[in-house]
Each structure stands twice: as C-alpha cells, then as structure tokens.
Enzyme design. Structure first.
Site, PDB file in Angstrom:
ATOM      1  N   HIS A 126      -3.942   6.901  -3.639  1.00 52.40           N
ATOM      2  CA  HIS A 126      -3.238   7.244  -4.487  1.00 52.40           C
ATOM      3  C   HIS A 126      -4.676   8.177  -5.278  1.00 52.40           C
ATOM      4  CE1 HIS A 126      -0.410   4.703  -5.945  1.00 52.40           C
ATOM      5  NE2 HIS A 126      -0.792   3.953  -5.848  1.00 52.40           N
ATOM      6  N   ASP A 163       3.774   1.300   1.297  1.00 53.41           N
ATOM      7  CA  ASP A 163       3.303   0.663  -0.200  1.00 53.41           C
ATOM      8  C   ASP A 163       3.799   0.577  -1.045  1.00 53.41           C
ATOM      9  OD1 ASP A 163      -0.030  -0.143  -0.995  1.00 53.41           O
ATOM     10  OD2 ASP A 163       1.606   0.706  -2.111  1.00 53.41           O
ATOM     11  N   HIS A 165       4.617   1.554  -4.194  1.00 50.31           N
ATOM     12  CA  HIS A 165       4.132   2.762  -5.235  1.00 50.31           C
ATOM     13  C   HIS A 165       3.554   4.119  -4.052  1.00 50.31           C
ATOM     14  CE1 HIS A 165       1.304  -0.855  -6.631  1.00 50.31           C
ATOM     15  NE2 HIS A 165       2.333  -0.706  -7.808  1.00 50.31           N
ATOM     16  N   ASP A 244       2.590  -4.644  -0.759  1.00 48.82           N
ATOM     17  CA  ASP A 244       2.763  -5.183  -2.848  1.00 48.82           C
ATOM     18  C   ASP A 244       4.388  -4.586  -3.010  1.00 48.82           C
ATOM     19  OD1 ASP A 244       2.450  -2.098  -2.594  1.00 48.82           O
ATOM     20  OD2 ASP A 244       0.824  -2.338  -3.809  1.00 48.82           O
TER      21      ASP A 244
HETATM   22 ZN   LIG Z   1       0.860  -0.486  -3.878  1.00 46.59          ZN
END
Ligand SMILES: [Zn+2]
Length: 309
Positions: A126, A163, A165, A244
């Site tokens: 991120h 991931d 996200h 995740d």
């Molecule tokens: Zn994540």
C-alpha cells in the site's frame, strides 16, 4: 528455498489490538521450523536498506520524513491504520532490504535454490511513491523490482499480487515502467478502493466480488493470470504474497482455502521454471487470522518446493 527473516521485524508494533501484529511472524515461523530443520528452507538475515535504496521507489522527502518520525518511545501516527514505535524504522529498513538480499542469493551461482520468501514486516504494497499508508511504510516489492531492473539488467519483471486488498502503492510506483508488469487480484469494492480501472497498460487488475472462493480464483488463474504470464515471458517473478483472502480471515470477505495457496505456489514455481530459471521471490503482505495465516504460508511454500529443481 531461502527464508529471509530477522527477529528485529517482530519488534515493530502498532498498538495492542492492531491486526498487523508481531504474532503474525511468530505464528508463521513456528509452523515452518521443521522445514528449516530439514534444510528445505535456508534462513538468511536481510540487509538493512539505506535511504538511497528506498528512494528507488519513493520520493526523497517521504523517505526523510519517515526516518525523522521514528520515535524513541511510544507511537507516532502516520495514518489511522499505520503507526511507528521505536523499532519500526529498523524493521521497515530490513523489510525493504530483504528483497535485495534475496536477489543476491538467487543470483549467486553457488546457491542451488532460486526461490526466496521474505518473512518480514511491515508489509509494503500500500505504500505509494510519496505516501506511507495501510500498515505499510516502504514498498518492499517495488524497491526490489526497480533495483533488479536498474542494477541487474532484468527487463521483463513480473509482479503478481494475490493479497485481498488492491496494491495501490505498487501500481502507483510501477505504472508505465517499461521493464515491470503487475498482475493483481483483489476484493472490490473494498479497501483501499483503487484498482478499477488499471492506470496503465503494464497493469492487469482483476477485481473480485465479496464471497468469491476457490472456483473463481482457480478459473481466473487458468483463463487470465497464467496466459498473461506466458505472454510476458518474465525473466524474474516477484510475488506480493498476502494471505488475507483466506475464508477465515477477518479483514475481508473472499473465501480462499489453504489449498488455493498451495496451487499459487506450485503454479508460480512451474511458470518460473518455464521462463526464468526458477527465480521467484515472495514478500509477506497481509493475513490476519493467525492459524489460517500460518497454514497458508506453509501451503504456499510447500507448493513451490514441490516444483523446485
Ligand atoms: Zn491485505
């Protein structure tokens, strides 16, 4: 496989109830100990990246800001999800250097294994060119990709990010890069909200609806991710390995199972054997249910080991 690990990364901590906790590393590590003892994993300390190395992916002022923020005690807040304690800067510099240590190992002709897993934190995907966010301080995988392109003459580097996200930071940093491509699957709409549409032609984004599980991701790999990888014919594969999207993970709503991570590991190792002499470097990103995380990392590593030459 090389396991790039430092117990210094366990000391980084963002508050008692924070999901990106030191326990993540200890849970994963204890579930790998038999593989270390039986010499399937070779443990190595990461190098500590200096500001110049980190600036391959980040604005000078941003790096300086993070270095200066580092507190002697207590926490400093970077965003609502992201804090630093007295050990965070060192952990982040080790996480940022881990990929470079992995590259040195897989480039070394005397080292048999061309696979590496960076078991470090904080995660990185991120962190944008000029902003730390979302549990991430520096973009570990982007630093490694740009270093490999600039210093080691790789010219078809492929980053795969599974991931849950969207890796907004990695996309921000590598968009338009002539030598780096990024393939990413993620829950959408979900944090951080980015990724649709992709920002340039070297980015391949695959948003998934909440509730998507093994069948959907298996089909996506067979229909899109594997064919795109074959078309790119990468000379190096880097992986943002977040766990995740697991069914048991509390931070999102995808339903991947342990065996999906085995499939990712096995398939990536096969593709790496086909195109790039087996070279795959993975970076730990998310994964917050400790049992599922430890099992999934092990399954992913076992998948890769099953195809290691
Ligand atoms: Zn994540």
């Amino acid at each position: 496989m090389h396991l790039i690990f430092s117990d210094q990364c366990i000391k980084h901590e963002m508050g008692e109830s924070h999901p990106e906790s030191p326990d993540r590393l200890t849970a994963i590590y204890s579930n790998l100990e038999d593989l270390i003892d039986s010499h399937k994993l070779f443990q190595q300390e990461p190098l500590q990246a200096d500001a110049e190395l980190i600036q391959l992916a980040h604005q000078h002022g941003m790096v300086e800001h993070i270095f200066n923020l580092s507190p002697c005690e207590g926490y400093v807040v970077i965003d609502p999800d992201t804090q630093m304690n007295a050990h965070s800067l060192k952990a982040a510099r080790l996480a940022a250097g881990a990929g470079i240590s992995a590259l040195q190992l897989i480039e070394d002709e005397t080292q048999k294994s061309k696979q590496a897993f960076c078991l470090t934190r904080p995660p990185g995907h991120h962190a944008e060119h000029n902003r730390a966010m979302g549990f991430c301080l520096f973009n570990n995988i982007a630093i490694t990709a740009i270093y490999a392109a600039q210093n080691l003459n790789y010219n078809k580097i492929l980053i795969i990010d599974f991931d849950v996200h969207h890796g907004n930071g990695t996309e921000d940093i590598v968009k338009g890069h002539p030598n780096i491509s990024l393939i990413s699957s993620f829950q959408h709409p979900w944090y951080p909200g980015s990724g649709v549409p992709a920002q340039s032609s070297n980015i391949f984004n695959f948003p998934l609806y909440a509730g998507s599980g093994s069948e959907v991701i298996g089909q996506l790999w067979r229909d899109q991710i594997i064919p795109i990888t074959r078309r790119i014919a990468p000379d190096l594969i880097l992986v943002s390995a977040g766990f995740d999207a697991h069914q048991e993970d509390p931070l999102a709503q995808l339903n991947f199972l342990d065996e999906d991570y085995f499939f990712f590991g096995k398939t990536l190792a096969q593709l790496a054997n086909e195109f790039c002499n087996g070279k795959v470097i993975s970076f730990l990103e998310g994964g917050y249910q400790l049992d599922a995380l430890a099992r999934s990392v092990r399954a992913y590593i076992q998948g890769q080991l099953s195809e290691s030459r």
